[in-house]
Design an enzyme around this catalytic site. Structure first.
Site, mmCIF file in Angstrom:
data_model
loop_
_atom_site.group_PDB
_atom_site.id
_atom_site.type_symbol
_atom_site.label_atom_id
_atom_site.label_comp_id
_atom_site.label_asym_id
_atom_site.label_seq_id
_atom_site.Cartn_x
_atom_site.Cartn_y
_atom_site.Cartn_z
ATOM 1 C CG ASP A 120 -2.035 -1.015 1.121
ATOM 2 O OD1 ASP A 120 -2.137 -1.675 0.066
ATOM 3 O OD2 ASP A 120 -2.814 -1.140 2.082
ATOM 4 C CG ASP A 134 -1.730 3.971 3.262
ATOM 5 O OD1 ASP A 134 -1.272 2.809 3.167
ATOM 6 O OD2 ASP A 134 -2.946 4.206 3.359
ATOM 7 C CD1 TRP A 176 -10.363 -0.636 2.314
ATOM 8 C CD2 TRP A 176 -11.902 -1.745 3.501
ATOM 9 N NE1 TRP A 176 -9.780 -1.027 3.489
ATOM 10 C CE2 TRP A 176 -10.699 -1.700 4.234
ATOM 11 C CE3 TRP A 176 -13.011 -2.409 4.037
ATOM 12 C CZ2 TRP A 176 -10.586 -2.273 5.498
ATOM 13 C CZ3 TRP A 176 -12.901 -2.988 5.293
ATOM 14 C CH2 TRP A 176 -11.691 -2.900 6.011
ATOM 15 C CD GLU A 187 -7.877 -6.479 -0.677
ATOM 16 O OE1 GLU A 187 -9.052 -6.301 -0.320
ATOM 17 O OE2 GLU A 187 -6.917 -5.892 -0.153
ATOM 18 C CG ASP A 188 -6.727 -8.192 3.304
ATOM 19 O OD1 ASP A 188 -7.938 -8.482 3.135
ATOM 20 O OD2 ASP A 188 -6.370 -7.378 4.175
ATOM 21 C CG MET A 222 -1.596 3.681 7.109
ATOM 22 S SD MET A 222 -3.249 3.014 7.347
ATOM 23 C CE MET A 222 -4.096 4.486 7.873
ATOM 24 C CG HIS A 273 -5.792 7.465 4.251
ATOM 25 N ND1 HIS A 273 -6.910 6.826 3.805
ATOM 26 C CD2 HIS A 273 -4.912 6.493 4.568
ATOM 27 C CE1 HIS A 273 -6.720 5.515 3.859
ATOM 28 N NE2 HIS A 273 -5.511 5.283 4.327
ATOM 29 N NE ARG A 280 -14.429 3.630 4.805
ATOM 30 C CZ ARG A 280 -13.817 2.463 4.978
ATOM 31 N NH1 ARG A 280 -13.337 1.808 3.950
ATOM 32 N NH2 ARG A 280 -13.692 1.950 6.183
#
Ligand code: UDH
Length: 312
Positions: free
Chosen positions: A162, A164, A224, A227-228, A254, A257, A259
């Protein structure tokens, strides 16, 4: 190779496999912060030995692996500057040969038709964002795998990060292991602990053969989440285990931020992850379809712009 080049190659020894602690190469715990301003010019200035497209090869040893680092991306330019600022020096100290790829999701020709529709740049930008399709992290990473190999068929390790997430310790080595690797075990937002035993989010890495063994990542998780977990299931169902760094070393910061728009939590994710065993054979790198829009080589990274469609 010229004679001279061959001689240089022959005198180099292999880069170290792991880091014997304490190591003269890595520095250990790092101070990571996101309050000082960052610019791409500064990143470039501070990393003069990174080649066009964000590529690097250690000058003083023979790297054991060639690592493609793939970042799913849309509208996170601000985060990308910090990511490049912190990661290039870390990767250099780790003596890895690597290339950085940003996989940027854009909408198809329909949206681009708005351009020239007139008026100010910000109206056009608004129209572009307003008409955007749902984000799909795992499908973008499948695209990254294909495009990195097209760029350089010698890549044998793929790290999925990712934009971030910044490692807080450079002994967390960005390379591939005997088993699929989960790097981001201790994120600040989860109190520097693994949120649950099967967590595989944030930053992970698979060798080329590990990735192909699980038929890559799922293409059908839009929005969101989930998937992981699907990837974790694929790994277990194919008889592999996840390997991880020590929790004291695998710490991450991280960049905070809100969404993003068009990446709302996917309500189907809970049922989908129950069905990985059935879906993984047909849905994956073997069924991947996309339209490549542009490849552009920037000084600090390679940008792959792609259309990946929208949810059915
Ligand atoms: N990403 C983008 N653009 C997007 C969406 C996602 O680049 O519009 C990429 C980016 O690399 C990001 C990754 O996909 O790091 C994962 O998405 P995420 O950062 O949205 O996921 P995370 O779980 O955050 O980190 C979820 C939203 C949390 C909101 C908390 C508000 N306080």
């Amino acid at each position: 190779h010229s004679r001279q080049e061959l001689q240089v190659t022959m005198t180099l020894t292999m880069c170290p496999v792991g880091i014997a602690l304490p190591s003269p190469l890595t520095v250990g715990r790092l101070l990571i912060e996101f309050s000082s301003p960052m610019s791409m010019e500064r990143v470039q200035r501070e990393n003069p030995d990174v080649r066009q497209g964000g590529k690097y090869t250690p000058p003083d040893c023979l790297p054991r692996q060639k690592v493609a680092i793939l970042i799913p991306f849309r509208h996170r330019e601000h985060h990308l500057k910090y990511w490049l600022h912190y990661l290039h020096p870390i990767l250099r100290r780790q003596k890895v040969a690597y290339g950085i790829y940003i996989i940027n999701q854009v909408r198809g020709a329909g949206a681009r038709g708005w351009r020239g529709w007139g008026g100010q740049a910000d109206i056009v930008e608004f129209a572009l964002q307003f008409g955007e399709d749902t984000f799909n992290r795992a499908k973008l990473l499948n695209v990254g795998f294909m495009e990195a190999l097209k760029d350089d068929e010698e890549y044998d390790c793929f790290i999925f990060s990712d934009v971030d997430l910044i490692p807080m310790d450079d002994r967390n080595l960005y390379r591939c292991y005997e088993q699929p690797r989960h790097f981001a075990v201790g994120m600040d937002k989860f109190g520097f602990r693994l949120p649950y035993a099967g967590y595989f989010g944030g930053v992970s890495g698979l060798s080329k053969s590990q990735f192909l063994k699980i038929n890559g990542f799922p293409n059908e998780y839009w929005g969101w989440g989930g998937e992981d977990d699907d990837i974790f299931n694929r790994i277990s169902l194919n008889g592999m285990k996840v390997s991880r760094p020590d929790i004291r070393i695998g710490r991450y910061r991280m960049i905070k931020h809100e969404r993003d728009k068009h990446n709302e939590p996917n309500p189907q994710r809970f049922t989908k992850i129950q069905n990985t065993k059935m879906t993984m054979k047909r849905d994956g790198i073997s069924s991947l379809q996309y339209r490549l829009v542009e490849i552009s080589r920037q000084p600090m990274y390679t940008n792959i712009t792609v259309e990946i469609g929208r949810p059915p």
